[in-house]
Design an enzyme around this catalytic site. Structure first.
Site, PDB file in Angstrom:
ATOM      1  N   SER A  21      35.338 -36.360  66.825  1.00  0.00           N
ATOM      2  CA  SER A  21      35.874 -35.219  67.580  1.00  0.00           C
ATOM      3  C   SER A  21      37.376 -35.401  67.754  1.00  0.00           C
ATOM      4  O   SER A  21      37.996 -36.193  67.053  1.00  0.00           O
ATOM      5  CB  SER A  21      35.148 -35.092  68.926  1.00  0.00           C
ATOM      6  N   ASN A  22      37.981 -34.655  68.659  1.00  0.00           N
ATOM      7  CA  ASN A  22      39.424 -34.778  68.907  1.00  0.00           C
ATOM      8  C   ASN A  22      39.707 -34.550  70.384  1.00  0.00           C
ATOM      9  O   ASN A  22      38.791 -34.277  71.167  1.00  0.00           O
ATOM     10  CB  ASN A  22      40.191 -33.789  68.019  1.00  0.00           C
ATOM     11  N   ARG A  23      40.974 -34.648  70.770  1.00  0.00           N
ATOM     12  CA  ARG A  23      41.343 -34.680  72.191  1.00  0.00           C
ATOM     13  C   ARG A  23      41.496 -33.300  72.838  1.00  0.00           C
ATOM     14  O   ARG A  23      41.944 -33.199  73.976  1.00  0.00           O
ATOM     15  CB  ARG A  23      42.643 -35.459  72.355  1.00  0.00           C
TER      16      ARG A  23
END
Ligand code: CTP
Length: 217
Positions: A21-23
């Site tokens: 995933s990402n931030r």
């Protein structure tokens, strides 16, 4: 008007307990949804996994993966025919090629993951979903902000790209503030200074409404 907004990250499963995933926090998209709802528009919000509560009066659709977001946005674009679509989601560009049925065990000192491209939600809007309205994309860059944003504008056939510099830790991803550059199809470039995502959302929305009205006139 009817406005479709995507926001948040996506999660791409590796096995039953892990994902890539990402931030992205989803704050910018939720702020846009609230601003549009408060201005009297009908808002359809498609979000990846975020820790934010449903804004009142907004139709909220929760998805997990890029594939699910692509399918949900396609269905909503066809069923609802929004006049404006704003893609603020940080959709994963790649996902594990194979999702393991069982938890991956640590057998060796290193592990190589093979990734494949995910479907491009924004890039499918006109070419596959037949969207005819005012199309807005976001671009998170760490260098060449305006040049890269203008490339996306053309490639994904957008009317506007909202570009932000994610190499700066005090703004953007996961932060409550942001600073962006608007790159319009006309070639016009406008800088919106650092401010809260709430006021920035109002500023961005205002420009989208003005531009979309004049592009239809
Ligand atoms: N986007 C999308 N679906 C994807 C990837 C991106 O809808 N699978 C949308 C995002 O919501 C955002 C814009 O596209 O509006 C960002 O594009 P990005 O992935 O940064 O652009 P690319 O042209 O793929 O360039 P890059 O090489 O920087 O990834």
């Amino acid at each position: 008007l009817k406005i479709l907004i995507t926001t948040g990250p996506t999660r791409e499963a590796l096995d039953p307990v892990r994902y890539l995933s990402n931030r992205s926090s989803g704050k910018m998209g939720f702020a846009l949804a609230k601003a549009a709802q408060a201005a009297g528009h009908q808002v359809i919000l498609v979000t990846g996994p975020v820790c934010l509560t449903q804004p009142e009066g907004v139709s909220l659709h929760r998805v997990v993966s890029a594939q699910e977001m692509w399918e949900k946005v396609q269905a909503l674009t066809l069923a609802e025919s929004p006049e404006i679509a704003i893609h603020a989601a940080a959709v994963a560009d790649y996902r594990p090629k194979a999702v393991q049925d069982q938890k991956i065990k640590k057998h060796s000192e290193s592990l190589t993951l093979e990734l494949e491209r995910t479907p491009d939600v924004l890039g499918s809007m006109r070419s596959i979903f037949g969207f005819k309205g005012y199309l807005v994309g976001f671009a998170a860059e760490t260098e060449n902000l305006i040049a890269y944003a203008q490339g996306k504008l053309e490639r994904k056939d957008c009317n506007l790209i909202v570009a932000n510099d994610v190499s700066r830790s005090e703004i953007g991803f996961d932060s409550d503030e942001n600073e962006v550059v608007l790159c319009f199809r006309s070639g016009k470039v406008e800088h919106l200074p650092k401010q809260t995502k709430e006021t920035l959302a109002q500023e961005i929305l205002h420009r989208i409404l003005v531009e979309s009205a004049s592009s239809q006139a």
